[in-house]
Motif scaffolding. Structure first.
Motif, PDB file in Angstrom:
ATOM      1  N   ILE A   1       0.868  -1.181   0.000  1.00 46.10           N
ATOM      2  CA  ILE A   1       0.000   0.000   0.000  1.00 46.10           C
ATOM      3  C   ILE A   1       0.900   1.224   0.000  1.00 46.10           C
ATOM      4  CG2 ILE A   1      -1.699   1.335   1.312  1.00 46.10           C
ATOM      5  CD1 ILE A   1      -2.869  -1.246   2.337  1.00 46.10           C
ATOM      6  N   VAL A   2       0.568   2.192  -0.840  1.00 47.94           N
ATOM      7  CA  VAL A   2       1.344   3.423  -0.905  1.00 47.94           C
ATOM      8  C   VAL A   2       0.387   4.606  -0.834  1.00 47.94           C
ATOM      9  CG1 VAL A   2       1.298   3.653  -3.439  1.00 47.94           C
ATOM     10  CG2 VAL A   2       3.223   4.609  -2.127  1.00 47.94           C
ATOM     11  N   GLN A   3       0.865   5.701  -0.243  1.00 45.96           N
ATOM     12  CA  GLN A   3       0.075   6.927  -0.233  1.00 45.96           C
ATOM     13  C   GLN A   3       0.368   7.714  -1.509  1.00 45.96           C
ATOM     14  OE1 GLN A   3      -1.103   9.765   3.184  1.00 45.96           O
ATOM     15  NE2 GLN A   3       0.837  10.587   2.444  1.00 45.96           N
ATOM     16  N   GLY A   4      -0.665   7.915  -2.307  1.00 43.91           N
ATOM     17  CA  GLY A   4      -0.552   8.733  -3.499  1.00 43.91           C
ATOM     18  C   GLY A   4      -1.029  10.145  -3.188  1.00 43.91           C
ATOM     19  N   ILE A   5      -0.232  11.141  -3.540  1.00 45.11           N
ATOM     20  CA  ILE A   5      -0.579  12.529  -3.236  1.00 45.11           C
ATOM     21  C   ILE A   5      -0.954  13.233  -4.538  1.00 45.11           C
ATOM     22  CG2 ILE A   5       0.253  14.694  -2.256  1.00 45.11           C
ATOM     23  CD1 ILE A   5       2.278  12.985  -0.650  1.00 45.11           C
ATOM     24  N   VAL A   6      -2.165  13.744  -4.565  1.00 43.59           N
ATOM     25  CA  VAL A   6      -2.660  14.470  -5.733  1.00 43.59           C
ATOM     26  C   VAL A   6      -2.747  15.946  -5.368  1.00 43.59           C
ATOM     27  CG1 VAL A   6      -4.451  14.620  -7.499  1.00 43.59           C
ATOM     28  CG2 VAL A   6      -4.044  12.439  -6.319  1.00 43.59           C
ATOM     29  N   SER A   7      -1.967  16.761  -6.034  1.00 39.13           N
ATOM     30  CA  SER A   7      -1.984  18.208  -5.800  1.00 39.13           C
ATOM     31  C   SER A   7      -2.821  18.873  -6.887  1.00 39.13           C
ATOM     32  CB  SER A   7      -0.565  18.767  -5.824  1.00 39.13           C
ATOM     33  OG  SER A   7      -0.594  20.176  -5.797  1.00 39.13           O
ATOM     34  N   LYS A   8      -3.793  19.666  -6.471  1.00 34.48           N
ATOM     35  CA  LYS A   8      -4.692  20.302  -7.439  1.00 34.48           C
ATOM     36  C   LYS A   8      -3.923  21.191  -8.409  1.00 34.48           C
ATOM     37  CE  LYS A   8      -9.225  22.516  -7.657  1.00 34.48           C
ATOM     38  NZ  LYS A   8     -10.375  23.030  -6.875  1.00 34.48           N
ATOM     39  N   ASN A   9      -2.817  21.764  -7.937  1.00 35.16           N
ATOM     40  CA  ASN A   9      -2.031  22.665  -8.771  1.00 35.16           C
ATOM     41  C   ASN A   9      -1.092  21.924  -9.732  1.00 35.16           C
ATOM     42  OD1 ASN A   9      -3.193  24.871  -7.466  1.00 35.16           O
ATOM     43  ND2 ASN A   9      -1.605  24.890  -5.875  1.00 35.16           N
ATOM     44  N   ALA A  10      -0.952  20.587  -9.542  1.00 33.29           N
ATOM     45  CA  ALA A  10       0.020  19.845 -10.347  1.00 33.29           C
ATOM     46  C   ALA A  10      -0.618  18.919 -11.384  1.00 33.29           C
ATOM     47  CB  ALA A  10       0.926  19.030  -9.428  1.00 33.29           C
ATOM     48  N   VAL A  11      -1.945  18.791 -11.343  1.00 32.85           N
ATOM     49  CA  VAL A  11      -2.616  17.903 -12.298  1.00 32.85           C
ATOM     50  C   VAL A  11      -3.715  18.666 -13.014  1.00 32.85           C
ATOM     51  CG1 VAL A  11      -2.139  15.836 -10.922  1.00 32.85           C
ATOM     52  CG2 VAL A  11      -4.285  17.073 -10.565  1.00 32.85           C
ATOM     53  N   SER A  12      -4.208  18.087 -14.086  1.00 26.37           N
ATOM     54  CA  SER A  12      -5.297  18.722 -14.831  1.00 26.37           C
ATOM     55  C   SER A  12      -6.579  18.677 -14.017  1.00 26.37           C
ATOM     56  CB  SER A  12      -5.507  18.004 -16.157  1.00 26.37           C
ATOM     57  OG  SER A  12      -6.018  16.697 -15.930  1.00 26.37           O
ATOM     58  N   GLU A  13      -7.507  19.519 -14.371  1.00 27.10           N
ATOM     59  CA  GLU A  13      -8.803  19.544 -13.676  1.00 27.10           C
ATOM     60  C   GLU A  13      -9.501  18.188 -13.796  1.00 27.10           C
ATOM     61  OE1 GLU A  13     -12.999  22.109 -13.619  1.00 27.10           O
ATOM     62  OE2 GLU A  13     -11.403  22.620 -15.038  1.00 27.10           O
ATOM     63  N   GLU A  14      -9.349  17.553 -14.953  1.00 23.23           N
ATOM     64  CA  GLU A  14      -9.994  16.259 -15.181  1.00 23.23           C
ATOM     65  C   GLU A  14      -9.430  15.197 -14.233  1.00 23.23           C
ATOM     66  OE1 GLU A  14     -10.930  13.123 -18.838  1.00 23.23           O
ATOM     67  OE2 GLU A  14      -9.460  14.728 -19.111  1.00 23.23           O
ATOM     68  N   VAL A  15      -8.106  15.172 -14.079  1.00 22.25           N
ATOM     69  CA  VAL A  15      -7.482  14.200 -13.180  1.00 22.25           C
ATOM     70  C   VAL A  15      -7.890  14.486 -11.738  1.00 22.25           C
ATOM     71  CG1 VAL A  15      -5.278  13.415 -12.220  1.00 22.25           C
ATOM     72  CG2 VAL A  15      -5.553  13.676 -14.695  1.00 22.25           C
ATOM     73  N   TRP A  16      -7.898  15.757 -11.365  1.00 22.43           N
ATOM     74  CA  TRP A  16      -8.319  16.117 -10.007  1.00 22.43           C
ATOM     75  C   TRP A  16      -9.741  15.639  -9.726  1.00 22.43           C
ATOM     76  CZ3 TRP A  16      -6.486  17.771  -5.472  1.00 22.43           C
ATOM     77  CH2 TRP A  16      -7.395  18.270  -4.536  1.00 22.43           C
ATOM     78  N   ASN A  17     -10.636  15.887 -10.662  1.00 25.13           N
ATOM     79  CA  ASN A  17     -12.037  15.486 -10.476  1.00 25.13           C
ATOM     80  C   ASN A  17     -12.177  13.968 -10.381  1.00 25.13           C
ATOM     81  OD1 ASN A  17     -12.897  18.142 -10.463  1.00 25.13           O
ATOM     82  ND2 ASN A  17     -13.363  18.176 -12.664  1.00 25.13           N
ATOM     83  N   ARG A  18     -11.397  13.258 -11.164  1.00 25.18           N
ATOM     84  CA  ARG A  18     -11.443  11.790 -11.076  1.00 25.18           C
ATOM     85  C   ARG A  18     -10.993  11.332  -9.686  1.00 25.18           C
ATOM     86  NH1 ARG A  18      -8.016  10.410 -16.454  1.00 25.18           N
ATOM     87  NH2 ARG A  18      -9.521  11.083 -18.043  1.00 25.18           N
ATOM     88  N   ALA A  19      -9.882  11.895  -9.228  1.00 23.21           N
ATOM     89  CA  ALA A  19      -9.360  11.505  -7.916  1.00 23.21           C
ATOM     90  C   ALA A  19     -10.348  11.848  -6.807  1.00 23.21           C
ATOM     91  CB  ALA A  19      -8.018  12.187  -7.668  1.00 23.21           C
ATOM     92  N   ALA A  20     -10.980  13.008  -6.915  1.00 17.71           N
ATOM     93  CA  ALA A  20     -11.943  13.435  -5.886  1.00 17.71           C
ATOM     94  C   ALA A  20     -13.185  12.565  -5.871  1.00 17.71           C
ATOM     95  CB  ALA A  20     -12.324  14.895  -6.119  1.00 17.71           C
ATOM     96  N   ALA A  21     -13.504  11.942  -7.014  1.00 16.63           N
ATOM     97  CA  ALA A  21     -14.711  11.128  -7.119  1.00 16.63           C
ATOM     98  C   ALA A  21     -14.516   9.691  -6.657  1.00 16.63           C
ATOM     99  CB  ALA A  21     -15.210  11.136  -8.566  1.00 16.63           C
ATOM    100  N   LEU A  22     -13.277   9.297  -6.359  1.00 19.92           N
ATOM    101  CA  LEU A  22     -12.996   7.896  -6.045  1.00 19.92           C
ATOM    102  C   LEU A  22     -13.705   7.434  -4.775  1.00 19.92           C
ATOM    103  CD1 LEU A  22      -9.182   7.609  -6.833  1.00 19.92           C
ATOM    104  CD2 LEU A  22     -11.085   6.689  -8.168  1.00 19.92           C
ATOM    105  N   THR A  23     -14.141   6.192  -4.811  1.00 19.22           N
ATOM    106  CA  THR A  23     -14.776   5.546  -3.664  1.00 19.22           C
ATOM    107  C   THR A  23     -13.947   4.335  -3.246  1.00 19.22           C
ATOM    108  OG1 THR A  23     -16.131   4.275  -5.208  1.00 19.22           O
ATOM    109  CG2 THR A  23     -17.114   6.271  -4.275  1.00 19.22           C
ATOM    110  N   GLN A  24     -14.200   3.866  -2.037  1.00 21.08           N
ATOM    111  CA  GLN A  24     -13.434   2.751  -1.489  1.00 21.08           C
ATOM    112  C   GLN A  24     -13.482   1.537  -2.418  1.00 21.08           C
ATOM    113  OE1 GLN A  24     -14.770   1.500   2.373  1.00 21.08           O
ATOM    114  NE2 GLN A  24     -13.160  -0.039   2.614  1.00 21.08           N
ATOM    115  N   GLU A  25     -12.312   0.987  -2.702  1.00 22.16           N
ATOM    116  CA  GLU A  25     -12.111  -0.195  -3.541  1.00 22.16           C
ATOM    117  C   GLU A  25     -12.413   0.027  -5.017  1.00 22.16           C
ATOM    118  OE1 GLU A  25     -10.509  -3.002  -3.008  1.00 22.16           O
ATOM    119  OE2 GLU A  25     -10.026  -2.256  -1.022  1.00 22.16           O
ATOM    120  N   SER A  26     -12.480   1.287  -5.454  1.00 24.57           N
ATOM    121  CA  SER A  26     -12.523   1.554  -6.890  1.00 24.57           C
ATOM    122  C   SER A  26     -11.204   1.086  -7.500  1.00 24.57           C
ATOM    123  CB  SER A  26     -12.718   3.046  -7.161  1.00 24.57           C
ATOM    124  OG  SER A  26     -14.023   3.442  -6.803  1.00 24.57           O
TER     125      SER A  26
END
Length: 450
Positions: free
Chosen positions: A56-81
């Motif tokens: 298991i690794v912690q993935g860090i998504v920075s809103k300023n470092a990714v596209s809006e589309e990638v950010w929205n995908r990450a924000a929409a994730l649910t457990q065990e997706s």
């Protein structure tokens, strides 16, 4: 967004890295494929716990470092997706040996809805009903990785000690340990067959061919037991040695167990730490083990009863129950070998003690901390006439054992062996309350699903 994976998602094994291999890929762009274990947010940062089976690794998504589309995908994730994530691994600034992933891109394979095992307390029956999903948890990963290490250690020890793997049948024509705990089935036109209780009888045949052998596979006991030590289907490793005695088996058993414990301590300390196992108790495990004659064990149990430490008074001639084994094991800091039980409580094939024929040349190895018998075995009966007599005394069908008697007709020798249940060994090493977590899909008296 569709819950199903798009057809154009890359699903080959190429160009993907396992989380367990991050140390060799620091500073490089990598892609991992796995599932969302958990997530939290902190303003313009998303912290995704991503698992891929190797870790298991912690993935860090920075809103300023990714596209809006990638950010929205990450924000929409649910457990065990299920997700495919690209980023750059780096070592945690304050925790050497711990790695994180700076996420650059993220693709959703499936967005899970209503995952039943949420980050809250669940009852054991609920978790067992959802065992197929519970296996994804950190605790279960740790236990099953210890199990994997135990199995590897078993094979390494025996393979390097001159043993040949000679697996034995699962379907057998007769009982090995006793007729009351057999799973019976119809076998075409040949009548009844049974799921094996042990490979030991067949092991004796292969030992006469190869000298030192072992079998390793599932065994079945139809015991109507609901204790924390029992499964109806479990895995057992059984070494057997020609020209060997009870004393040889005691030495082999203590070498064998000491090797397994040392290997698990060497390679699975992180898993034991997650399980909150007191490893100091395991570090004390080293040969030689105490040897305790049955007579002496009975005396200890009787004195414990008189001192009010045991409710019941043990009577010579019986087999030990869980409280008896627990008390005896508590008197030592390592496994104890109890030997020479009354022949009447042991299997028909056990050799008799020549000095006291009422005793069998057998042993049980009792694990410390209340985990009971983890190894049982001894010396096998060598005499053709005496074995034939024992088969008759136990009302066993003579025709089903003619092949077994052949081993005494043609080149009989002293020989001995033992069996070790993998699940009990794992429960002891992990410090578990119940054996049900030591196997991916346990089978118990009232549990056949999933």
């Amino acid at each position: 967004m569709s819950r199903d994976a798009p057809n154009d998602i890359e699903t080959t094994m190429t160009n993907h890295v396992r989380i367990a291999d991050f140390a060799a890929n620091l500073g490089q762009t990598v892609t991992i494929r796995g599932w969302l274990y958990n997530a939290r947010s902190s303003g313009k940062l998303l912290f995704l716990e991503i698992r891929d089976g190797s870790g298991i690794v912690q993935g860090i998504v920075s809103k300023n470092a990714v596209s809006e589309e990638v950010w929205n995908r990450a924000a929409a994730l649910t457990q065990e997706s299920s997700i495919i994530v690209t980023g750059m691994p780096r070592e945690h600034p304050k925790r050497p040996g711990v790695y994180e992933l700076d996420v650059h891109d993220l693709t959703i394979v499936q967005l899970t809805q209503d995952y039943p095992i949420t980050p809250k307390e669940h009852g054991i029956e609920f978790l067992m009903d959802h065992r197929h999903l519970w296996l994804r948890s950190k605790r279960q990963h740790a236990i099953l990785r210890v199990r994997h290490e135990v199995v590897r250690a078993v094979r390494d020890f025996l393979d390097n000690d001159g043993f040949i793997l000679a697996d034995t049948p699962i379907l057998t024509p007769a009982a090995c340990e006793g007729t009351t705990t057999l799973f019976e089935l119809d076998y075409f036109d040949d009548g009844k067959a049974y799921l094996t209780q042990s490979g030991q009888l067949y092991n004796e045949a292969t030992a006469a061919a190869f000298g030192k052998v072992y079998c390793f596979g599932p065994t079945f006991r139809a015991e109507k037991s609901k204790t924390r030590r029992h499964l109806t289907e479990f895995w057992m490793v059984e070494p057997e040695v020609a020209y060997a005695t009870l004393e040889d088996m005691m030495v082999l058993a203590e070498r064998f167990l000491s090797f397994i414990v040392a290997r698990v301590l060497e390679r699975r300390r992180e898993e034991l730490k997650l399980l909150e196992r007191d490893t100091s108790k395991l570090e004390a495990i080293a040969a030689p083990f105490p040897r305790l004659p049955y007579d002496e064990a009975v005396r200890m149990l009787h004195e414990a009863h008189l001192a009010g430490k045991l409710e019941h008074d043990f009577v010579w001639g019986g087999d030990f129950g869980a409280p008896d084994e627990t008390y005896l094991a508590q008197q030592f800091d390592r496994p104890v070998i109890v030997h020479r039980y009354p022949a009447q409580v042991k299997a028909f094939y056990m050799e008799e003690d020549p000095e006291r024929p009422e005793l069998a040349l057998c042993m049980d190895v009792l694990a410390p901390e209340g985990y009971g018998e983890i190894i049982g075995g001894g010396q096998r009966m060598q005499s053709y006439d005496r074995l034939a007599q024992r088969i008759a005394e136990h009302n066993l069908p003579r025709e089903a054992f003619e092949w077994y008697l052949d081993l005494r007709r043609y080149g009989t020798v002293p020989h001995a062996g033992f069996g070790m249940g993998i699940e009990r060994c794992v429960a002891w090493l992990c410090g578990l309350e119940h054996v049900r977590e030591t196997i991916p899909f346990p089978r118990m008296l009232y549990r056949l699903r999933p």
